[in-house]
Design a protein around this motif. Structure first.
Motif, short mmCIF file in Angstrom:
data_model
loop_
_atom_site.label_atom_id
_atom_site.label_comp_id
_atom_site.label_asym_id
_atom_site.label_seq_id
_atom_site.Cartn_x
_atom_site.Cartn_y
_atom_site.Cartn_z
N THR A 62 0.84 -1.19 0.00
CA THR A 62 0.00 0.00 0.00
C THR A 62 0.88 1.25 0.00
O THR A 62 1.98 1.25 0.54
N LEU A 63 0.34 2.32 -0.60
CA LEU A 63 1.12 3.53 -0.82
C LEU A 63 0.26 4.77 -0.60
O LEU A 63 -0.84 4.87 -1.15
N LEU A 64 0.78 5.70 0.18
CA LEU A 64 0.19 7.04 0.30
C LEU A 64 1.11 8.01 -0.42
O LEU A 64 2.28 8.14 -0.06
N ASP A 65 0.58 8.69 -1.42
CA ASP A 65 1.32 9.64 -2.24
C ASP A 65 0.96 11.06 -1.80
O ASP A 65 -0.11 11.57 -2.15
N TYR A 86 -3.22 2.14 -3.72
CA TYR A 86 -2.80 3.54 -3.81
C TYR A 86 -3.83 4.49 -3.20
O TYR A 86 -5.03 4.33 -3.38
N CYS A 87 -3.30 5.51 -2.52
CA CYS A 87 -4.12 6.65 -2.08
C CYS A 87 -3.32 7.91 -2.34
O CYS A 87 -2.13 7.99 -2.00
N GLY A 88 -3.95 8.90 -2.96
CA GLY A 88 -3.31 10.18 -3.23
C GLY A 88 -3.86 11.26 -2.33
O GLY A 88 -5.06 11.30 -2.05
N LEU A 89 -2.98 12.14 -1.86
CA LEU A 89 -3.37 13.25 -0.98
C LEU A 89 -2.77 14.53 -1.52
O LEU A 89 -1.56 14.58 -1.83
N ALA A 107 -8.47 6.01 -4.56
CA ALA A 107 -8.78 6.94 -3.48
C ALA A 107 -7.90 8.18 -3.57
O ALA A 107 -6.67 8.07 -3.54
N PHE A 108 -8.53 9.33 -3.69
CA PHE A 108 -7.83 10.61 -3.63
C PHE A 108 -8.51 11.47 -2.58
O PHE A 108 -9.74 11.52 -2.50
#
Length: 228
Positions: A62-65, A86-89, A107-108
């Motif tokens: 899992t990755l938070l960008d 993936y989740c983008g912030l 998910a953004f």
């Protein structure tokens, strides 16, 4: 009230307001382009993506960008055969709107890890938390901001964190208008943090830039794909 206006009302720092307005204008002007994120070229942007991935990212993790922009890292990962949760912030609502339209199944979230309240992420922690190009426009105590955001990223990471910054060793310092961090000081700071088992500095890919890998465990550090 537009999402941009609401976001501007929700932040209290002038640097955050500048980020939102500046990148909203760039996105309106350039659309889906590296120029909307203020990269000099697509190659320059993607070179940094490769360095982030070489921290040890692997399919199935899992990755938070953080500072995801319009989701360009998603495209890079897919083209390189990497499928991560993936989740983008991003602080700029227009970026999140564009990224969500581009990748509706991912998910953004709009917000900042240092925000109060904290952003509503789909999970509390991720294997990896990365940030590319998020420090350059910080003007008020940029070193302190860089450390605070990196600490917030570490709190969300199970395996490790990868960040990059413009470097104090870059040439033509008389022409700089953006924040440049000291890579050696960043490495020493990372090595001194509780909960960081290993810190790795990279200065091999661009004379203007450096990246820092911070691993939570020795086992996580073994996944590093960069061969020095």
């Amino acid at each position: 009230m537009s999402e941009t206006s609401r976001a501007l009302d929700d932040v209290s720092h002038d640097d955050d307001r500048h980020t939102i307005t500046h990148f909203s204008r760039l996105l309106m002007r350039h659309g889906r382009s590296h120029a909307a994120l203020e990269w000099n070229s697509r190659e320059s942007q993607e070179r940094r993506f490769a360095v982030l991935a070489e921290a040890g990212l692997r399919s199935g993790e899992t990755l938070l960008d953080v500072g995801c922009g319009i989701g360009d890292f998603v495209d890079w990962l897919a083209r390189h055969g990497m499928d991560l949760g993936y989740c983008g912030l991003d602080l700029t609502p227009a970026m999140i709107e564009h990224a969500t339209a581009r990748y509706p199944t991912l998910a953004f979230r709009q917000g900042c890890l240092l925000g109060d309240p904290a952003p509503d992420l789909p999970q509390d922690t991720f294997d990896w938390v990365v940030a590319s190009g998020v420090f350059a426009h910080r003007r008020d105590e940029p070193d302190a901001y860089m450390k605070a955001l990196t600490m917030a990223m570490l709190a969300r990471a199970r395996k490790g964190v990868a960040i990059n910054s413009l470097s104090l060793k870059a040439p033509h310092g008389n022409l700089w208008t953006l924040f440049h961090a000291d890579p050696d000081a960043a490495l020493a700071w990372g090595q001194a943090q509780d909960g960081v088992a290993k810190a790795v500095l990279r200065e091999d890919y661009d004379p203007n830039d450096f990246s820092l890998y911070l691993y939570k465990t020795d086992e996580a550090a073994k996944a590093m794909a960069w061969k020095r």
